[in-house]
Design an enzyme around this catalytic site. Structure first.
Site, PDB file in Angstrom:
ATOM      1  N   ARG A 168       5.580 -16.482  -1.381  1.00 29.91           N
ATOM      2  CA  ARG A 168       6.055 -16.965  -0.466  1.00 29.91           C
ATOM      3  C   ARG A 168       4.803 -17.319   0.378  1.00 29.91           C
ATOM      4  NH1 ARG A 168       3.411 -12.783   2.410  1.00 29.91           N
ATOM      5  NH2 ARG A 168       3.572 -10.637   1.384  1.00 29.91           N
ATOM      6  N   GLY A 204       0.818  -1.059  -0.044  1.00 33.57           N
ATOM      7  CA  GLY A 204       0.092  -0.153  -0.077  1.00 33.57           C
ATOM      8  C   GLY A 204       0.883   1.500  -0.035  1.00 33.57           C
ATOM      9  N   GLU A 261      -3.253 -11.858  -5.216  1.00 32.97           N
ATOM     10  CA  GLU A 261      -4.111 -10.732  -4.251  1.00 32.97           C
ATOM     11  C   GLU A 261      -5.203 -10.051  -5.480  1.00 32.97           C
ATOM     12  OE1 GLU A 261      -1.312  -9.339  -0.953  1.00 32.97           O
ATOM     13  OE2 GLU A 261      -2.078  -7.919  -2.162  1.00 32.97           O
TER      14      GLU A 261
HETATM   15  C1  MV4 Z   1      -6.370  -0.439  -5.029  1.00 32.53           C
HETATM   16  C2  MV4 Z   1      -7.533  -0.041  -4.466  1.00 32.53           C
HETATM   17  C3  MV4 Z   1      -8.634   0.528  -5.156  1.00 32.53           C
HETATM   18  N1  MV4 Z   1      -8.481   0.550  -6.480  1.00 32.53           N
HETATM   19  N2  MV4 Z   1      -6.179  -0.374  -6.656  1.00 32.53           N
HETATM   20  C4  MV4 Z   1      -3.777  -1.224  -1.396  1.00 32.53           C
HETATM   21  C5  MV4 Z   1      -2.355  -2.312  -1.360  1.00 32.53           C
HETATM   22  C6  MV4 Z   1      -2.310  -2.811  -2.557  1.00 32.53           C
HETATM   23  N3  MV4 Z   1      -1.805  -4.140  -2.548  1.00 32.53           N
HETATM   24  C7  MV4 Z   1      -3.467  -2.357  -3.411  1.00 32.53           C
HETATM   25  N4  MV4 Z   1      -4.097  -1.367  -2.719  1.00 32.53           N
HETATM   26  C8  MV4 Z   1      -5.391  -0.904  -3.043  1.00 32.53           C
HETATM   27  N5  MV4 Z   1      -5.191  -0.844  -4.584  1.00 32.53           N
HETATM   28  C9  MV4 Z   1      -7.214   0.230  -7.213  1.00 32.53           C
HETATM   29  N6  MV4 Z   1      -7.265  -0.065  -8.567  1.00 32.53           N
HETATM   30  C10 MV4 Z   1      -7.460   0.190  -2.847  1.00 32.53           C
HETATM   31  C11 MV4 Z   1      -6.563  -0.586  -2.539  1.00 32.53           C
HETATM   32  C12 MV4 Z   1      -6.385  -0.388  -1.037  1.00 32.53           C
HETATM   33  C13 MV4 Z   1      -6.412  -1.590  -0.235  1.00 32.53           C
HETATM   34  C14 MV4 Z   1      -6.381  -2.746  -0.954  1.00 32.53           C
HETATM   35  C15 MV4 Z   1      -6.617  -4.051  -0.274  1.00 32.53           C
HETATM   36  C16 MV4 Z   1      -6.834  -3.994   1.365  1.00 32.53           C
HETATM   37  C17 MV4 Z   1      -6.630  -2.667   1.836  1.00 32.53           C
HETATM   38  C18 MV4 Z   1      -6.593  -1.527   1.284  1.00 32.53           C
HETATM   39  C19 MV4 Z   1      -6.628  -0.331   1.838  1.00 32.53           C
HETATM   40  C20 MV4 Z   1      -6.937   0.757   1.079  1.00 32.53           C
HETATM   41  C21 MV4 Z   1      -6.675   0.769  -0.345  1.00 32.53           C
END
Ligand code: MV4
Length: 453
Positions: free
Chosen positions: A292, A164, A275
């Protein structure tokens, strides 16, 4: 099979791997910093080697010290656990060069999935669904053109970012022009790589991840269903569960087939996690792959009956796997609460002496962790103390067991987030399965004290 495995990690995951080793009849070697000399995993291992001072850079990330420990103990394989060196392809390469098996994917596979833009391109080629987005952007002018095609809001991400970090939500062209140079500077400062890309922004997604276990030599690409990990704070997961109430059997089967085929096509080996974001319309979109074992892997173990760490070791040793080559249907329900040493209101880390520890027990309870009465929790590492898991036939039964187990658990001398878990489990949105990545900021318990992140 391996004769001796060195565990290049600490805490609960080191203990988890040592337990698998003992059940498999494999000798284990713990490595530890001077802060972990008295840790439980060090006692449970057959041998232990001190590899340096408390700071991770000088101990758990110190490749020469770890390789020396492997050499003097005569280990034939290294398990990296999660975090630390687990996704370091160079470390996996060094292991190979020293004649040690790295228990994980090949260095090539780690590199393939390591960068977010290359991972997106690979996922696209493999037919894994993605959000509309871009490759690496040259400048803000290109970013604006692309964003107008995708449609606002968009999210600007660093290709080398993770967990993030380095993401910016952008709602207009004007805002994009303003934040682009900022994001680039932060990416260079934070990840030594300024590559940025855009994706359509999903406002209130769920975080859903699929567990895989693959052995291309035996043509096995098994998908073990999903975990729901939407309850997070600052990109740290707090509660995980399997299966997800938002994933229908049809969606699970469909995605399992897609992922299984994709893993076959890339020849991936070992355990891994893909994910996804799940939007309100029930669409899954690939975010990244973790090459992992993960913290939350036990929820999948509970609903599938498969020992993921033992299978990871068996695959690395070239043995015939003990699992079937077909998508697995989860049985029952599992929950995991991460019990952290932190102030339950402010989330400030709270290391110190555990004066009294009583783990919960009874039907459907699993405790993965390395704490005991008299253990001093060091302040040098992350605050995860133990993972408390419950299992039941239904989600309701599993929640009731977790509430009962949290009630039984005694950890005196330090502060823990047990009160936070109790508040989560009581929340109406949790009980009815209305989850999203914004769940915790909406929870009355935390709303007042949660910093925006
Ligand atoms: C996003 C999203 C909304 N739209 N991508 C946060 C961690 C990273 N692995 C991807 N993340 C996000 N990507 C798009 N196009 C919102 C998040 C996100 C989030 C994702 C998973 C778990 C918690 C989160 C908390 C805030 C934002």
């Amino acid at each position: 099979m391996f004769k001796k495995i060195l565990i290049a990690n600490r805490g609960e995951i080191a203990l988890r791997v040592i337990r698998a080793c003992r059940e498999l009849g494999i000798q284990s070697v713990a490595v530890h910093s001077t802060a972990d000399t008295n840790a439980l995993y060090v006692r449970y291992a057959d041998e232990a080697v001190c590899i340096g001072p408390p700071k991770s850079a000088q101990s758990y990330l110190n490749i020469p010290a770890i390789m020396a420990a492997a050499e003097i103990s005569g280990a034939d394989a290294i398990h990296p656990g999660y975090g630390f060196l687990s996704e370091n392809a160079e470390f996996a390469e060094i292991c190979q060069q020293c004649g040690l098996t790295f228990i994980g994917p090949s260095p090539d596979d780690m590199k393939k999935w390591g960068g977010k833009v290359p991972a997106r391109n690979l996922a696209r080629q493999l037919g894994i669904p993605l959000l509309p987005g871009t490759g690496v952007l040259a400048d803000e002018a290109e970013a604006v053109r692309e964003a107008e095609t995708i449609g606002f809001p968009v999210i600007l991400k660093a290709s080398a970012g993770g967990g993030g970090r380095g993401m910016k939500i952008v709602r207009s062209a004007q805002e994009l022009i303003r934040v682009f140079p900022q994001a680039r500077a932060e990416a260079i400062a934070g990840f030594k790589n300024g590559d940025l890309y855009l994706e359509r922004y999903v406002e209130e997604p769920r975080h859903i991840e699929f567990q895989v276990l693959c052995d291309p030599d035996h043509d096995i690409q098994m998908v073990l269903g999903e975990r729901e990990c939407s309850i997070q704070r600052r990109h740290q997961k707090v509660v995980e569960e399997a299966p997800s109430v938002a994933v229908t059997p049809e969606l699970r089967m469909d995605m399992s087939r897609t992922i299984s085929r994709a893993m076959k096509d890339t020849g991936y080996r070992s355990a891994g996690t893909l994910e996804f974001l799940l939007d309100e319309r029930g669409n899954l979109y690939f975010m990244e792959m973790n090459t992992r074992i993960q913290v939350e892997h036990p929820v999948t173990e509970l609903v599938t009956g498969i020992d993921l760490v033992a299978e990871q070791i068996r695959v690395a040793a070239g043995l015939v796997p003990l699992f079937p080559n077909e998508p697995v249907t989860p049985r029952g329900h599992a929950l995991e609460c991460r019990i952290n040493a932190e102030d339950p209101k402010t989330f400030a880390p709270w290391p110190g002496l555990i004066t009294n520890y009583v783990p919960p027990g009874g039907a459907g309870v699993r405790v993965d962790g390395g704490i005991f009465s008299g253990w001093r929790v060091p302040g040098d590492y992350d605050s995860l103390l133990v993972k408390l898991l419950t299992y039941g036939r239904t989600r309701e039964e599993t929640i009731a067991r977790m509430q009962r187990a949290l009630h039984e658990m005694v950890i005196d001398g330090i502060r823990t987030n047990i009160p936070l878990h109790q508040a989560i489990l009581e929340a109406e949105d949790f009980r009815s399965g209305r989850l999203s990545t914004r769940f915790l900021e909406r929870l009355p318990y935390t709303a007042a004290t949660l910093a925006k992140g």
